[in-house]
Design a protein around this motif. Structure first.
Motif, PDB file in Angstrom:
ATOM      1  N   LYS A   1       5.366-122.701 -29.828  1.00  0.00           N
ATOM      2  CA  LYS A   1       4.638-122.084 -28.714  1.00  0.00           C
ATOM      3  C   LYS A   1       3.961-120.807 -29.169  1.00  0.00           C
ATOM      4  O   LYS A   1       2.800-120.539 -28.799  1.00  0.00           O
ATOM      5  CB  LYS A   1       5.592-121.805 -27.557  1.00  0.00           C
ATOM      6  CG  LYS A   1       4.921-121.188 -26.349  1.00  0.00           C
ATOM      7  CD  LYS A   1       5.370-121.898 -25.108  1.00  0.00           C
ATOM      8  CE  LYS A   1       4.778-121.281 -23.883  1.00  0.00           C
ATOM      9  NZ  LYS A   1       3.517-121.899 -23.534  1.00  0.00           N
TER      10      LYS A   1
ATOM     11  N   GLU B   1      -2.614-130.212 -29.185  1.00  0.00           N
ATOM     12  CA  GLU B   1      -2.108-131.508 -29.656  1.00  0.00           C
ATOM     13  C   GLU B   1      -1.025-131.317 -30.721  1.00  0.00           C
ATOM     14  O   GLU B   1       0.025-131.974 -30.685  1.00  0.00           O
ATOM     15  CB  GLU B   1      -3.279-132.312 -30.218  1.00  0.00           C
ATOM     16  CG  GLU B   1      -2.895-133.694 -30.671  1.00  0.00           C
ATOM     17  CD  GLU B   1      -4.117-134.463 -31.170  1.00  0.00           C
ATOM     18  OE1 GLU B   1      -4.095-134.846 -32.353  1.00  0.00           O
ATOM     19  OE2 GLU B   1      -5.047-134.661 -30.373  1.00  0.00           O
TER      20      GLU B   1
ATOM     21  N   TYR C   1       0.821-128.658 -31.042  1.00  0.00           N
ATOM     22  CA  TYR C   1       1.980-128.089 -30.340  1.00  0.00           C
ATOM     23  C   TYR C   1       2.816-129.184 -29.684  1.00  0.00           C
ATOM     24  O   TYR C   1       4.045-129.192 -29.809  1.00  0.00           O
ATOM     25  CB  TYR C   1       1.524-127.070 -29.298  1.00  0.00           C
ATOM     26  CG  TYR C   1       2.613-126.662 -28.346  1.00  0.00           C
ATOM     27  CD1 TYR C   1       3.676-125.873 -28.772  1.00  0.00           C
ATOM     28  CD2 TYR C   1       2.615-127.094 -27.023  1.00  0.00           C
ATOM     29  CE1 TYR C   1       4.688-125.505 -27.900  1.00  0.00           C
ATOM     30  CE2 TYR C   1       3.616-126.738 -26.144  1.00  0.00           C
ATOM     31  CZ  TYR C   1       4.656-125.951 -26.596  1.00  0.00           C
ATOM     32  OH  TYR C   1       5.673-125.609 -25.748  1.00  0.00           O
ATOM     33  N   GLU C   2       2.165-130.118 -29.024  1.00  0.00           N
ATOM     34  CA  GLU C   2       2.884-131.212 -28.368  1.00  0.00           C
ATOM     35  C   GLU C   2       3.617-132.080 -29.395  1.00  0.00           C
ATOM     36  O   GLU C   2       4.729-132.542 -29.150  1.00  0.00           O
ATOM     37  CB  GLU C   2       1.930-132.057 -27.512  1.00  0.00           C
ATOM     38  CG  GLU C   2       1.416-131.337 -26.278  1.00  0.00           C
ATOM     39  CD  GLU C   2       2.532-130.925 -25.326  1.00  0.00           C
ATOM     40  OE1 GLU C   2       3.523-131.672 -25.192  1.00  0.00           O
ATOM     41  OE2 GLU C   2       2.411-129.841 -24.735  1.00  0.00           O
ATOM     42  N   HIS C   3       2.986-132.304 -30.533  1.00  0.00           N
ATOM     43  CA  HIS C   3       3.611-133.096 -31.590  1.00  0.00           C
ATOM     44  C   HIS C   3       4.866-132.395 -32.117  1.00  0.00           C
ATOM     45  O   HIS C   3       5.921-133.029 -32.284  1.00  0.00           O
ATOM     46  CB  HIS C   3       2.609-133.338 -32.732  1.00  0.00           C
ATOM     47  CG  HIS C   3       3.213-134.046 -33.903  1.00  0.00           C
ATOM     48  ND1 HIS C   3       3.513-135.392 -33.880  1.00  0.00           N
ATOM     49  CD2 HIS C   3       3.597-133.596 -35.132  1.00  0.00           C
ATOM     50  CE1 HIS C   3       4.044-135.743 -35.031  1.00  0.00           C
ATOM     51  NE2 HIS C   3       4.106-134.664 -35.813  1.00  0.00           N
TER      52      HIS C   3
ATOM     53  N   LYS D   1       6.641-130.146 -30.564  1.00  0.00           N
ATOM     54  CA  LYS D   1       7.612-130.128 -29.460  1.00  0.00           C
ATOM     55  C   LYS D   1       8.352-131.463 -29.372  1.00  0.00           C
ATOM     56  O   LYS D   1       9.574-131.508 -29.227  1.00  0.00           O
ATOM     57  CB  LYS D   1       6.884-129.824 -28.156  1.00  0.00           C
ATOM     58  CG  LYS D   1       7.771-129.699 -26.964  1.00  0.00           C
ATOM     59  CD  LYS D   1       6.938-129.333 -25.741  1.00  0.00           C
ATOM     60  CE  LYS D   1       7.728-129.431 -24.468  1.00  0.00           C
ATOM     61  NZ  LYS D   1       6.897-129.163 -23.286  1.00  0.00           N
TER      62      LYS D   1
ATOM     63  N   SER E   1       6.600-139.280 -31.627  1.00  0.00           N
ATOM     64  CA  SER E   1       5.297-138.654 -31.408  1.00  0.00           C
ATOM     65  C   SER E   1       4.331-139.625 -30.745  1.00  0.00           C
ATOM     66  O   SER E   1       3.333-139.227 -30.181  1.00  0.00           O
ATOM     67  CB  SER E   1       4.715-138.172 -32.738  1.00  0.00           C
ATOM     68  OG  SER E   1       4.547-139.259 -33.617  1.00  0.00           O
TER      69      SER E   1
ATOM     70  N   VAL F   1       4.017-139.081 -26.987  1.00  0.00           N
ATOM     71  CA  VAL F   1       3.311-137.885 -26.506  1.00  0.00           C
ATOM     72  C   VAL F   1       1.880-138.275 -26.197  1.00  0.00           C
ATOM     73  O   VAL F   1       1.200-138.858 -27.047  1.00  0.00           O
ATOM     74  CB  VAL F   1       3.354-136.775 -27.586  1.00  0.00           C
ATOM     75  CG1 VAL F   1       2.538-135.571 -27.111  1.00  0.00           C
ATOM     76  CG2 VAL F   1       4.770-136.382 -27.900  1.00  0.00           C
TER      77      VAL F   1
END
Length: 137
Positions: A106, A117, A119-121, A123, A131, A134
């Motif tokens: 973050k 993208e 960041y989501e990966h 996370k 992954s 997501v």
């Protein structure tokens, strides 16, 4: 003729040195195994050791023939214990919680170092989810 005589002397020297070093490695392996064996009594260990000192080559061959299988098992067990201890140590030292990983990701996202993208990966990976689950933006 003198060149070839000295050439073969050099070859013989290297072959002899190789055999001697191989014998020393085997001897040290036997001595290490001798002291590692917990089933053998102290008196028998001393007897093997004295025999290795005074009649080393025949004793080493007899030891390898008679106790070679147990020697391999003790060595394998020692390697497994060392590997397990090293892995446990690494886990305790390098253990990072998923929340720490998400907080770092973050901070990277907020600083602009990574995209949403990415960041989501990160996370999803920290949470242990695939992954692929997501959603791609």
């Amino acid at each position: 003729m003198d060149f070839w005589a000295s050439f073969w002397n050099i070859i013989w020297f290297f072959v002899s040195a190789f055999i001697f070093i191989a014998y020393l490695i085997a001897l040290f392996s036997i001595i290490t195994d001798l002291f590692r064996d917990r089933e053998l009594s102290g008196g028998l260990k001393a007897l093997w050791f004295i025999a290795l000192i005074f009649v080393s080559l025949p004793t080493a061959l007899i030891y390898l023939i008679v106790r070679g299988k147990g020697m391999a098992e003790r060595s394998r067990k020692n390697i497994e214990e060392s590997t397990r201890a090293a892995e446990d140590y690494i886990r305790t030292v390098a253990q990072v919680s998923p929340s720490d990983e998400i907080a770092k990701a973050k901070a990277l996202h907020e600083s602009g170092a990574i995209t949403a993208e990415e960041y989501e990966h990160l996370k999803a990976r920290a949470l242990g989810t695939s992954s692929a689950s997501v959603p791609q933006q």
